[in-house]
Design a protein around this motif. Structure first.
Motif, short mmCIF file in Angstrom:
data_model
loop_
_atom_site.label_atom_id
_atom_site.label_comp_id
_atom_site.label_asym_id
_atom_site.label_seq_id
_atom_site.Cartn_x
_atom_site.Cartn_y
_atom_site.Cartn_z
N SER A 1 82.53 66.73 34.47
CA SER A 1 83.36 67.69 35.04
C SER A 1 84.88 67.41 34.58
N THR A 2 85.27 68.25 34.15
CA THR A 2 86.27 68.38 32.90
C THR A 2 87.62 69.31 33.97
N ASN A 3 88.12 69.09 33.28
CA ASN A 3 89.53 69.59 33.65
C ASN A 3 89.85 70.61 32.51
N LEU A 4 89.29 70.39 31.24
CA LEU A 4 90.43 71.09 29.81
C LEU A 4 89.61 72.21 30.08
N THR A 5 90.23 72.78 29.82
CA THR A 5 89.86 74.66 29.86
C THR A 5 88.68 74.66 29.34
N VAL A 6 87.89 76.15 29.24
CA VAL A 6 86.88 75.99 28.62
C VAL A 6 87.12 76.19 27.66
N GLU A 7 87.62 76.70 26.63
CA GLU A 7 88.23 76.78 24.49
C GLU A 7 88.20 75.59 24.66
N ASP A 8 89.15 74.85 25.41
CA ASP A 8 88.91 73.09 25.02
C ASP A 8 87.82 72.59 24.94
N THR A 9 87.53 72.78 26.44
CA THR A 9 86.40 72.59 26.46
C THR A 9 84.57 72.56 25.17
N ALA A 10 84.62 73.95 24.62
CA ALA A 10 83.63 74.00 24.07
C ALA A 10 83.70 73.49 22.19
N SER A 11 85.43 73.46 22.06
CA SER A 11 86.27 72.68 21.32
C SER A 11 85.16 71.43 21.00
N ALA A 12 84.99 70.79 22.32
CA ALA A 12 84.36 69.80 22.51
C ALA A 12 83.48 69.22 21.85
N ILE A 13 82.57 70.24 22.59
CA ILE A 13 81.75 69.59 22.09
C ILE A 13 80.80 70.60 21.08
N LEU A 14 81.33 71.42 20.85
CA LEU A 14 80.45 71.67 19.67
C LEU A 14 81.32 70.69 18.26
N SER A 15 82.10 69.54 18.59
CA SER A 15 82.57 68.92 17.40
C SER A 15 82.03 67.70 17.74
N GLY A 16 80.51 67.50 19.04
CA GLY A 16 80.23 66.31 19.15
C GLY A 16 80.38 65.51 20.29
N TYR A 17 80.91 66.17 21.09
CA TYR A 17 81.66 65.02 22.41
C TYR A 17 81.43 65.59 23.32
N ALA A 18 80.75 65.17 24.61
CA ALA A 18 80.05 65.95 25.88
C ALA A 18 81.34 65.90 26.97
N PRO A 19 81.90 66.52 27.58
CA PRO A 19 82.20 66.47 29.26
C PRO A 19 81.25 65.05 29.89
N GLY A 20 83.04 64.51 30.46
CA GLY A 20 82.29 62.91 31.33
C GLY A 20 82.82 63.33 32.81
N GLU A 21 84.28 62.83 32.92
CA GLU A 21 84.90 62.48 34.63
C GLU A 21 86.12 63.16 34.56
N LEU A 22 86.29 63.68 35.21
CA LEU A 22 87.41 63.60 35.43
C LEU A 22 88.24 62.81 36.65
N LEU A 23 89.24 62.19 35.84
CA LEU A 23 90.76 61.10 36.43
C LEU A 23 91.43 60.54 37.24
N LEU A 24 92.08 59.86 38.54
CA LEU A 24 93.35 60.26 38.36
C LEU A 24 93.70 58.64 38.36
N GLY A 25 95.11 58.83 37.68
CA GLY A 25 96.41 57.42 38.36
C GLY A 25 96.94 57.62 38.69
N ILE A 26 97.13 56.46 39.83
CA ILE A 26 98.61 57.39 40.61
C ILE A 26 99.33 55.54 41.14
N SER A 27 100.71 55.95 41.24
CA SER A 27 101.41 54.23 40.98
C SER A 27 102.94 55.24 42.17
N ILE A 28 103.38 54.22 42.79
CA ILE A 28 104.49 54.30 43.49
C ILE A 28 105.12 52.73 42.69
#
Length: 309
Positions: A172-199
């Motif tokens: 999963s990824t929250n990158l846009t489809v265009e950015d995801t495609a650019s990453a794939i064509l540059s040799g990177y596969a999408p991994g996972e969507l992550l969150l960090g939160i602190s108060i």
């Protein structure tokens, strides 16, 4: 809530079955996004959704603390008030300290919505989900709804995006489809969507109260410490999750900050809530299409080699 054996809510299972029976492959893609997806070997298989309603009523225990410091600390109560220096505390410590229970509940609901979205994508036979948006909205009182929405896709070119190693894994990824495609064509596969939160929390000590009420333009040092502590811990929690995947690259896609106050006896505490969202990219050892084509294609020069020499 009734769930099917694959972990999907009954309503989600019905939606998947209707979509499979109709043969329609819906998506959230625009025309340019669809073209970008196709260039990276991604085919949409359906719009997927995950949702969860949770109660975030118990935030934690107690007020922030303060300690007298400096030369006036040994003086009378009224005089020592000017030496109060309340430290900044964050939600990443004890299980029950500060807003730690709220943070844990927030993370559980956020990832819970994402997991249900991925379960729906898995039921459609997808390899991944792109353009994911995760949102929260207050319903009533302390009840919050967390939702995750994206477009499930399949890869028809394992040279660009390898098929998941384990059956049922969905990236999963929250990158846009265009950015995801650019990453794939540059040799990177999408991994996972992550969150960090602190108060982070800080009691309004004498120094902070004086700086906030001053007519003189200047830094409110306590507030600076407060927001920096929240952001730093949120980023740390995000990076800790990202490093669980060896070799993954982290792309920070969203960073938000909010501030609120709570009463503490006759005084008050100040809080900063920081959330940061990121997506991991995993280097793919492969040969590119360009290299593949060059192995079977003869390049004809457009000028005389002797003239160029």
């Amino acid at each position: 809530m009734t769930q099917t054996p694959d972990g999907l809510p009954a309503a989600a299972r019905s939606r998947v079955e209707r979509q499979a029976a109709s043969g329609v492959r819906s998506s959230l893609f625009s025309a340019p996004a669809a073209a970008a997806a196709r260039s990276a070997g991604l085919l949409p298989v359906g719009e997927v959704f995950g949702g969860m309603v949770v109660n975030l009523g118990w935030t934690g225990t107690g007020c922030a603390w303060w300690t007298p410091t400096g030369p006036t600390a040994a003086l009378g109560t009224w005089q020592s008030r000017t030496a109060w220096r309340s430290p900044v505390t964050t939600s990443g410590g004890s299980t029950y300290a500060g807003y730690a229970p709220y943070v844990k509940g927030f993370e559980s609901a956020w990832y819970g919505a994402v997991r249900r979205m991925l379960a729906e994508a898995r039921a459609l036979g997808a390899h991944g989900v792109v353009g994911v948006t995760v949102q929260r909205s207050r319903l009533d009182g302390s009840a919050w709804e967390f939702t995750a929405l994206g477009t499930a896709v399949r890869s028809d070119d394992p040279l660009l995006v390898p098929y998941p190693k384990n059956r049922g894994d969905v990236w999963s990824t929250n990158l846009t489809v265009e950015d995801t495609a650019s990453a794939i064509l540059s040799g990177y596969a999408p991994g996972e969507l992550l969150l960090g939160i602190s108060i982070s929390t800080k009691h309004e000590d004498y120094e902070l109260r004086t700086q906030r009420s001053s007519w003189v333009n200047g830094e409110v040092t306590g507030m600076t410490e407060l927001v920096q502590a929240a952001r730093a811990e949120a980023l740390h929690r995000l990076e800790t999750r990202a490093t669980a995947t060896a070799g993954a690259q982290l792309v920070v896609t969203d960073l938000r900050l909010g501030e609120f106050e709570t009463p503490c006896g006759e005084e008050k505490d100040l809080h900063a809530e920081a959330t940061v969202v990121g997506a991991t990219l995993i280097p793919v050892p492969r040969y590119s299409r360009r290299a593949e084509l060059s192995a079977v294609t003869t390049v004809i020069p457009l000028s005389d080699l002797r003239a160029r020499a």
